[in-house]
Design a protein around this motif. Structure first.
Motif, PDB file in Angstrom:
ATOM      1  N   PHE A  40      41.757  25.615  59.450  1.00  0.00           N
ATOM      2  CA  PHE A  40      41.784  24.639  60.538  1.00  0.00           C
ATOM      3  C   PHE A  40      42.044  23.262  59.920  1.00  0.00           C
ATOM      4  CE2 PHE A  40      39.009  28.081  61.977  1.00  0.00           C
ATOM      5  CZ  PHE A  40      39.554  28.368  63.212  1.00  0.00           C
ATOM      6  N   MET A  41      42.999  22.530  60.507  1.00  0.00           N
ATOM      7  CA  MET A  41      43.381  21.233  59.950  1.00  0.00           C
ATOM      8  C   MET A  41      43.370  20.179  61.065  1.00  0.00           C
ATOM      9  SD  MET A  41      46.525  22.530  57.496  1.00  0.00           S
ATOM     10  CE  MET A  41      46.647  20.952  56.665  1.00  0.00           C
ATOM     11  N   GLN A  97      39.527  19.442  56.997  1.00  0.00           N
ATOM     12  CA  GLN A  97      40.003  20.824  56.950  1.00  0.00           C
ATOM     13  C   GLN A  97      38.809  21.777  56.909  1.00  0.00           C
ATOM     14  OE1 GLN A  97      42.785  21.371  53.713  1.00  0.00           O
ATOM     15  NE2 GLN A  97      44.099  19.673  54.377  1.00  0.00           N
ATOM     16  N   TYR A  98      38.996  22.934  57.562  1.00  0.00           N
ATOM     17  CA  TYR A  98      37.930  23.939  57.655  1.00  0.00           C
ATOM     18  C   TYR A  98      38.494  25.298  57.264  1.00  0.00           C
ATOM     19  CZ  TYR A  98      35.831  20.319  60.626  1.00  0.00           C
ATOM     20  OH  TYR A  98      35.340  19.142  61.126  1.00  0.00           O
ATOM     21  N   ALA A  99      37.639  26.114  56.656  1.00  0.00           N
ATOM     22  CA  ALA A  99      37.999  27.482  56.290  1.00  0.00           C
ATOM     23  C   ALA A  99      38.116  28.335  57.552  1.00  0.00           C
ATOM     24  CB  ALA A  99      36.938  28.048  55.344  1.00  0.00           C
ATOM     25  N   PRO A 100      38.652  29.555  57.450  1.00  0.00           N
ATOM     26  CA  PRO A 100      38.758  30.428  58.631  1.00  0.00           C
ATOM     27  C   PRO A 100      37.404  30.675  59.316  1.00  0.00           C
ATOM     28  CG  PRO A 100      40.121  31.281  56.879  1.00  0.00           C
ATOM     29  CD  PRO A 100      39.344  30.156  56.285  1.00  0.00           C
ATOM     30  N   ALA A 123      33.780  26.673  57.929  1.00  0.00           N
ATOM     31  CA  ALA A 123      33.112  25.877  56.907  1.00  0.00           C
ATOM     32  C   ALA A 123      34.016  24.736  56.457  1.00  0.00           C
ATOM     33  CB  ALA A 123      32.738  26.759  55.715  1.00  0.00           C
ATOM     34  N   VAL A 124      33.409  23.621  56.055  1.00  0.00           N
ATOM     35  CA  VAL A 124      34.183  22.449  55.643  1.00  0.00           C
ATOM     36  C   VAL A 124      34.842  22.712  54.293  1.00  0.00           C
ATOM     37  CG1 VAL A 124      34.087  19.998  55.072  1.00  0.00           C
ATOM     38  CG2 VAL A 124      32.656  20.894  56.910  1.00  0.00           C
ATOM     39  N   VAL A 125      36.150  22.486  54.248  1.00  0.00           N
ATOM     40  CA  VAL A 125      36.905  22.597  53.003  1.00  0.00           C
ATOM     41  C   VAL A 125      37.239  21.209  52.458  1.00  0.00           C
ATOM     42  CG1 VAL A 125      39.073  23.410  51.969  1.00  0.00           C
ATOM     43  CG2 VAL A 125      37.873  24.819  53.655  1.00  0.00           C
ATOM     44  N   ALA A 131      34.990  15.264  57.497  1.00  0.00           N
ATOM     45  CA  ALA A 131      34.033  15.974  58.355  1.00  0.00           C
ATOM     46  C   ALA A 131      32.779  16.315  57.546  1.00  0.00           C
ATOM     47  CB  ALA A 131      34.666  17.237  58.912  1.00  0.00           C
ATOM     48  N   PRO A 132      31.594  15.982  58.051  1.00  0.00           N
ATOM     49  CA  PRO A 132      30.372  16.217  57.282  1.00  0.00           C
ATOM     50  C   PRO A 132      29.745  17.588  57.513  1.00  0.00           C
ATOM     51  CG  PRO A 132      29.855  14.911  59.205  1.00  0.00           C
ATOM     52  CD  PRO A 132      31.338  15.156  59.248  1.00  0.00           C
ATOM     53  N   LEU A 133      30.124  18.256  58.612  1.00  0.00           N
ATOM     54  CA  LEU A 133      29.442  19.490  59.005  1.00  0.00           C
ATOM     55  C   LEU A 133      30.461  20.563  59.385  1.00  0.00           C
ATOM     56  CD1 LEU A 133      26.765  17.810  61.298  1.00  0.00           C
ATOM     57  CD2 LEU A 133      26.360  18.719  58.995  1.00  0.00           C
TER      58      LEU A 133
END
Length: 241
Positions: A185-186, A193-196, A199-201, A205-207
């Motif tokens: 996710f971008m 950016q977030y993993a599938p 989770a934060v990559v 974003a802090p959470l």
């Protein structure tokens, strides 16, 4: 009288003496009139700078009126102060509240009970029809808890994942799109950016993205319900609870 003297003593010493005194008196009268005119002008000019005698009475009257109406003036002043403070408070509050809410994520993914997932038209999503229309590993948006955009996740075996992901970025509340090419996710707003799994990559974003239970009801409809357990990605309690 002057003419008679002139006729009787014309061209005589008496005539010349009388004429001399007559002209002297005329000149003296002119000088006297000039002096009197100057004195009168000076008196008039000086009187213009003398303060009016009625001013102290006016000031005294005004002071007496102010002294008698002190309570009324204080009451009016108090009311005007209340109006001023109220107007300032409403203005400051109207500006401050949206500014503060701007930094709070609008969606938390929580809810009091399960709700049916809905498509873009507001129709309930039927699991069988949905899975037939989506490929494996698909992540598409649906309307979830509190009306938040929530991702439905299709696993490799063409079944639904047991959780859905709230699509609201935990930075400043943008809706985060899924990039199949990048497999994450971008967020287009500030680059988070977030993993599938959500989770934060990459920050800011802090959470992680909020979780929601995803189930299929007896009627075949997909439902979302609050995730109250620990966050399996962090091992702690979910921040949205």
């Amino acid at each position: 009288c002057v003419r008679r003297i002139q006729q009787q003593h014309n061209n005589t010493p008496t005539y010349f003496i009388f004429t001399f005194f007559h002209h002297s008196i005329l000149q003296l009268n002119k000088v006297t009139m000039k002096i009197l005119s100057i004195l009168l002008a000076m008196v008039a000019s000086a009187s213009a700078f003398v303060p009016a005698q009625t001013a102290p009475r006016a000031v005294t009257t005004a002071n007496m009126a102010a002294g008698e109406g002190t309570y009324i003036d204080e009451e009016r002043r108090f009311v005007m102060n209340l109006i001023l403070l109220g107007s300032a408070g409403v203005t400051v509050g109207g500006l401050a509240v949206p500014y503060i809410l701007f930094f709070v994520p609008p969606g938390t993914g929580g809810g009091s009970g399960g709700v049916s997932a809905k498509d873009a038209l507001g129709n309930d999503i039927i699991a069988k029809d949905y899975l037939e229309s989506k490929p494996a590993l698909d992540r598409s948006l649906a309307q979830g808890l509190k009306g938040d955009a929530t991702y439905l996740i299709v696993k490799e075996d063409k079944t639904l994942e047991s959780y859905g992901l709230n699509a609201v970025c935990t930075h400043l509340g943008c809706v985060v799109p899924w990039s199949a090419a990048q497999n994450k996710f971008m967020c287009p707003c500030h680059g988070s950016q977030y993993a599938p799994t959500g989770a934060v990559v990459r920050g800011p974003a802090p959470l992680p993205l909020a979780l929601a239970h995803c189930d299929v009801g007896d009627d075949g409809k997909i439902t979302f319900s609050p995730w109250t357990e620990d966050d399996f990605r962090t091992g702690g309690k979910g921040w949205w609870n």
